[in-house]
Design a protein around this motif. Structure first.
Motif, PDB file in Angstrom:
ATOM      1  N   GLY A 117       0.746  -1.110  -0.063  1.00  9.40           N
ATOM      2  CA  GLY A 117       0.078  -0.082  -0.105  1.00  9.40           C
ATOM      3  C   GLY A 117       0.891   1.070  -0.168  1.00  9.40           C
ATOM      4  N   VAL A 118       0.384   2.214   0.920  1.00  7.11           N
ATOM      5  CA  VAL A 118       1.251   3.530   0.908  1.00  7.11           C
ATOM      6  C   VAL A 118       2.037   3.386   2.237  1.00  7.11           C
ATOM      7  N   VAL A 119       3.213   3.948   2.446  1.00 15.00           N
ATOM      8  CA  VAL A 119       3.900   3.929   3.763  1.00 15.00           C
ATOM      9  C   VAL A 119       4.281   5.151   3.773  1.00 15.00           C
ATOM     10  N   THR A 120       4.121   5.807   5.049  1.00 14.13           N
ATOM     11  CA  THR A 120       4.947   6.868   5.142  1.00 14.13           C
ATOM     12  C   THR A 120       5.937   6.812   6.504  1.00 14.13           C
ATOM     13  N   PHE A 121       7.099   7.408   6.318  1.00 15.34           N
ATOM     14  CA  PHE A 121       8.117   7.372   7.433  1.00 15.34           C
ATOM     15  C   PHE A 121       7.676   8.330   8.344  1.00 15.34           C
ATOM     16  N   GLY A 122       7.714   8.028   9.730  1.00 15.59           N
ATOM     17  CA  GLY A 122       7.196   8.974  10.610  1.00 15.59           C
ATOM     18  C   GLY A 122       8.329   9.972  11.179  1.00 15.59           C
ATOM     19  N   ALA A 123       9.703   9.537  10.757  1.00 16.62           N
ATOM     20  CA  ALA A 123      10.620  10.409  11.668  1.00 16.62           C
ATOM     21  C   ALA A 123      11.446  11.108  10.553  1.00 16.62           C
ATOM     22  N   GLY A 124      11.035  11.139   9.615  1.00 17.43           N
ATOM     23  CA  GLY A 124      11.542  11.937   8.329  1.00 17.43           C
ATOM     24  C   GLY A 124      10.500  12.338   7.452  1.00 17.43           C
ATOM     25  N   HIS A 125      10.603  13.166   6.419  1.00 16.88           N
ATOM     26  CA  HIS A 125       9.557  13.345   5.546  1.00 16.88           C
ATOM     27  C   HIS A 125       9.848  12.443   4.266  1.00 16.88           C
ATOM     28  N   PHE A 126       9.067  11.316   4.271  1.00 18.59           N
ATOM     29  CA  PHE A 126       9.347  10.220   3.144  1.00 18.59           C
ATOM     30  C   PHE A 126       7.846   9.594   3.181  1.00 18.59           C
ATOM     31  N   TYR A 127       7.422   9.144   2.124  1.00 16.36           N
ATOM     32  CA  TYR A 127       6.221   8.513   2.014  1.00 16.36           C
ATOM     33  C   TYR A 127       6.471   7.698   0.595  1.00 16.36           C
ATOM     34  N   ILE A 128       5.872   6.517   0.231  1.00 19.37           N
ATOM     35  CA  ILE A 128       6.174   5.625  -0.904  1.00 19.37           C
ATOM     36  C   ILE A 128       4.969   4.426  -1.101  1.00 19.37           C
ATOM     37  N   SER A 129       4.778   4.357  -2.252  1.00 24.29           N
ATOM     38  CA  SER A 129       3.740   3.357  -2.857  1.00 24.29           C
ATOM     39  C   SER A 129       4.233   2.801  -4.148  1.00 24.29           C
ATOM     40  N   GLN A 130       3.629   1.910  -4.634  1.00 31.25           N
ATOM     41  CA  GLN A 130       4.266   1.188  -5.925  1.00 31.25           C
ATOM     42  C   GLN A 130       3.055   1.333  -6.942  1.00 31.25           C
ATOM     43  N   SER A 131       3.131   1.829  -8.002  1.00 30.40           N
ATOM     44  CA  SER A 131       2.245   1.938  -9.113  1.00 30.40           C
ATOM     45  C   SER A 131       1.916   0.569  -9.608  1.00 30.40           C
ATOM     46  N   CYS A 162      15.853  11.269  -0.377  1.00 30.41           N
ATOM     47  CA  CYS A 162      16.355   9.507  -0.620  1.00 30.41           C
ATOM     48  C   CYS A 162      17.311   9.177   0.796  1.00 30.41           C
ATOM     49  N   GLU A 163      17.733  10.311   1.405  1.00 26.15           N
ATOM     50  CA  GLU A 163      18.065   9.837   2.874  1.00 26.15           C
ATOM     51  C   GLU A 163      16.801   9.053   3.631  1.00 26.15           C
ATOM     52  N   GLY A 164      15.840   9.896   3.568  1.00 23.74           N
ATOM     53  CA  GLY A 164      14.564   9.309   4.436  1.00 23.74           C
ATOM     54  C   GLY A 164      14.284   8.017   3.930  1.00 23.74           C
ATOM     55  N   GLY A 165      14.364   7.382   2.698  1.00 20.13           N
ATOM     56  CA  GLY A 165      13.855   6.390   2.233  1.00 20.13           C
ATOM     57  C   GLY A 165      14.995   5.445   2.635  1.00 20.13           C
ATOM     58  N   MET A 166      16.147   5.877   2.485  1.00 23.22           N
ATOM     59  CA  MET A 166      17.451   4.774   3.153  1.00 23.22           C
ATOM     60  C   MET A 166      17.154   4.147   4.350  1.00 23.22           C
ATOM     61  N   ALA A 167      16.581   5.509   5.319  1.00 26.74           N
ATOM     62  CA  ALA A 167      16.498   5.232   6.524  1.00 26.74           C
ATOM     63  C   ALA A 167      15.453   4.256   7.065  1.00 26.74           C
TER      64      ALA A 167
END
Lengths: 102, 417, 210
Positions: B272-286, B316-321
């Motif tokens: 689904g959609v995932v949001t990181f709560g400790a930095g600003h990063f959110y992601i989903s897959q089309s 990208c740092e948020g994503g990597m974290a």
């Protein structure tokens, strides 16, 4: 976007923090000036909330926190991100004269 | 032409020669009852609801480029109704309910996919805040589940659970949240509005307002001539201040750039959609397989539809974290949209002080999920001259009155919302 | 017993493992040195006192204090620009309290001083590939034309404030860069530099300021 700090030279914009439009001026009303509360409120509403949100060149505050830690005023085109000028904000460094009470 | 499995089969048998265009390309008439400026999702949805719900069919949507070429084409396609403040909670749930029946209403496949959204939390305080938000949602009849780390690990086993700095303690899940195909939403509303008599006029830029001697707006000047109107509605988020300035209005809005990114397609990974709560990063897959992700505003005023490298790095740092495995995926595309950042992070849907001119603006970076409800309540406002009950708090004068709806508690600093 | 000492120790106590790291070979591409035993004082001119501060600096150190991003060697100390009307004084530690007393008297009334001796860590990067290693994590233009000997810069590395300046070239003819960083971030910066240097081979060590 690279910003030419007047002190440090040209740097990547990640070293800088943005405050925003440098144009709004905090309204000053003398205590007991007899100004109607509505006019005072209007002036503060305008200062705090309303923005020209210019599409084109805008004077704005940037802070070089990742460098010389100076407040700067830049003229930047919000449509193209081109900088026309970057200068020190008033009071940077030791240039400002001593204020009473300091 | 009604779309169905039968029309598809029939067209397939005739070599797909029989498809008709989805909407007309009319020349502007000299007068409309209502003109909507802005052919994005919100403007087209407004026109659709005006025609469908309020019986106002002599409507034009004026678009300076092509429909959906603004933020409707520059977002991360997320739909959700997990808001905590009065005003927002009900409004976004109205929108979610409209998403759930949109494809049937419009007879159009908008690829609405309720695959769920999880907001991760990483501290006790954040858990408490999410618990409160979840409770608010449930009190209002909206689905919400507070998941602990074990449950999250089951849903999203690929996250970084070993980070001592940003421990994943759980998440707030809204299963009805998800994604929708952004372009299809625009096309679906355009087709449905067109079928109900709305004129969609592209390559028609508004260059000024026509006013009568009392200052009332009675039409617009455009690149394709003057068009008169009973009422004019603005749905031009990103460029609201520019259009409002033509009417001499200054608004509590700043335009900022928000970037988003998509990677090469990979096998199904993120449910689904995932949001990181400790930095600003959110992601989903089309559905195509690309990872669609984004983060913070660049932070400076911009109308440029493009951003800069520091925020790319930050995202990208948020994503990597939170999800180190994406480090080996290649980024394909990046884009920037102009966000209509209001002073409290909440939209404005209201009459303006100028007679005949109506405002739908300030969507910050939450406009896509609001598309159907925005259209419905704006149509209501235009048709009835009073706010829809679910949008009654989105007033232009709320800043003056101190009735802000500041979901983030950030104050009048739009680049931080 | 907890492993806890009141003795001053290097912020790189654990991170700095002296010796060769990364690619082996006759000559390391990068030489990385932590410089210890420094007296470090931040000098900030008071409002309207920039001229007095400059005068006091000239008298004490025998050179003009830098008013652009430069590092200047004076007698007994190096003066590194650190912002408009402010600079950092670095000197090898001999007798810290008398060194600081001398400065306090010299700048009395003109500038505010802040003793940063144990607040910062000085890392020196040199060797034939030193510049290449730095280029991986810094956005500064370190080309000879843009950053000749004596140039200084306040910059950010990995979200960390770093004062960087270029020393006289080393005996091998290659550039030498000094980086001053908050002690609490020294560990992180050290790892960034070492990681960037591994492919060139890196010699790490610790030395006393001289």
């Amino acid at each position: 976007m690279r910003i030419a700090c007047p002190f440090c030279g040209e740097r990547e914009n990640g070293e800088f923090t943005y405050l925003g439009d440098a144009s709004p001026k905090r309204p000053t009303f003398a205590v007991d000036s007899g100004e109607s509360p509505e006019r005072v409120e209007d002036a503060f509403y305008d200062y705090v909330y309303l923005r020209d949100n210019v599409a084109g060149f805008m004077r704005e505050y940037w802070y070089h926190g990742g460098g010389c830690r100076s407040w700067l005023i830049a003229e930047r085109n919000t449509v193209t991100h081109e900088f026309r000028s970057v200068t020190a904000a008033p009071g940077v460094g030791a240039s400002k004269p001593v204020q009473a009470g300091e | 032409m009604k779309y169905s499995i039968f029309s598809l089969a029939k067209a397939a048998l005739s070599g797909h020669q029989g498809w008709t265009r989805a909407w007309r390309d009319p020349a502007p008439k000299s007068h409309y009852d209502v003109i909507i400026i802005g052919g994005g999702g919100h403007g087209l949805a407004t026109a659709y609801f005006l025609a469908n719900e309020y019986g106002i069919r002599n409507v034009a949507v004026l678009e300076k480029g092509w429909i959906g070429s603004g933020n409707a084409g520059r977002n991360t396609t997320i739909i959700r109704s997990n808001y905590g403040l009065p005003g927002n909670t009900g409004f976004y749930e109205l929108s979610m309910k409209l998403w759930e029946r949109m494809e049937q209403d419009l007879n159009y496949n908008a690829m609405v996919s309720q695959r769920g959204i999880i907001n991760l939390y990483h501290s006790d305080a954040q858990r408490d805040a999410f618990a409160r938000r979840g409770n608010t949602m449930r009190i209002n009849g909206i689905d919400a589940e507070l998941l602990d780390a074990v449950q999250i690990r089951k849903e999203l086993p690929f996250l970084n659970y070993d980070s001592p700095r940003f421990p994943i303690m759980g998440g707030l899940m809204q299963r009805r949240g998800g994604t929708a195909r952004h372009d299809a939403v625009v096309w679906g509303y355009a087709r449905a509005a067109d079928q109900r008599g709305v004129d969609i006029i592209q390559n028609c830029e508004v260059t000024g307002f026509v006013r009568d001697q009392n200052g009332k707006v009675t039409g617009v000047e455009t690149s394709r001539g003057k068009i008169s109107a009973g009422k004019v509605g603005m749905a031009v988020a990103g460029n609201t201040s520019r259009v409002a300035a033509m009417a001499g209005m200054k608004l509590p809005i700043e335009s900022h750039v928000l970037q988003a990114f998509v990677t090469e397609a990979i096998k199904p990974l993120i449910p689904g959609v995932v949001t990181f709560g400790a930095g600003h990063f959110y992601i989903s897959q089309s559905d195509k397989g690309g990872l669609v992700f984004g983060g913070d505003l660049d932070g400076y005023n911009s109308y440029a539809q493009r951003g800069n490298m520091p925020v790319v790095e930050d995202v990208c740092e948020g994503g990597m974290a939170v999800m180190p495995m994406i480090g080996r995926v290649r980024m394909l595309r990046q884009w920037g949209g102009i966000m209509d950042m209001s002073m409290d992070g909440t939209p404005i849907i209201d009459k303006t002080p100028i007679d005949g001119l109506y405002l739908n603006a300030g969507w910050c970076y939450g406009g896509f999920k609001a598309t159907p409800a925005s259209g419905l309540v704006f149509a209501h406002l235009l048709a009835r001259d009073e706010p829809h009950p679910e949008a009654a708090r989105f007033r232009l004068d709320r800043f003056r009155r101190g009735a802000m709806i500041d979901e983030k508690g950030q104050g009048a600093q739009p680049n931080l919302h | 017993m907890v492993d806890y000492l009141w003795n001053t120790q290097s912020p790189l106590q654990k991170a700095l493992v002296a010796g060769r790291h990364g690619v082996a070979g006759a000559q390391a591409g990068v030489t990385l040195v932590e410089v210890r035993d420094l007296v470090l004082v931040q000098v900030m001119a008071r409002r309207g006192k920039a001229a007095d501060t400059a005068k006091a600096a000239k008298k004490l150190f025998g050179v003009d204090a830098p008013n652009t991003p430069k590092a200047v060697a004076g007698k007994s100390a190096t003066l590194v620009w650190s912002g408009p009307d402010q600079f950092t004084v670095l000197a090898p530690r001999t007798d810290e309290s008398s060194q600081i007393d001398a400065m306090s008297q010299a700048f009395s009334g003109a500038a505010s001083l802040s003793d940063q001796s144990d607040g910062r860590c000085l890392i020196r990067v040199s060797g034939p590939r030193g510049r290449d290693a730095i280029a991986k994590f810094s956005s500064l233009d370190l080309h000879d034309a843009a950053f000749p000997v004596g140039t200084a810069a306040n910059t950010s590395v990995d979200h960390t404030a770093v004062n960087c300046w270029r020393e006289a070239n080393g005996a091998d003819g290659h550039p030498v860069y000094s980086m001053l960083v908050f002690t609490s971030f020294a560990d992180s910066l050290w790892h960034a530099i070492v990681d960037s240097s591994l492919e060139y081979g890196v010699d790490t060590s610790r030395t006393r300021a001289a």
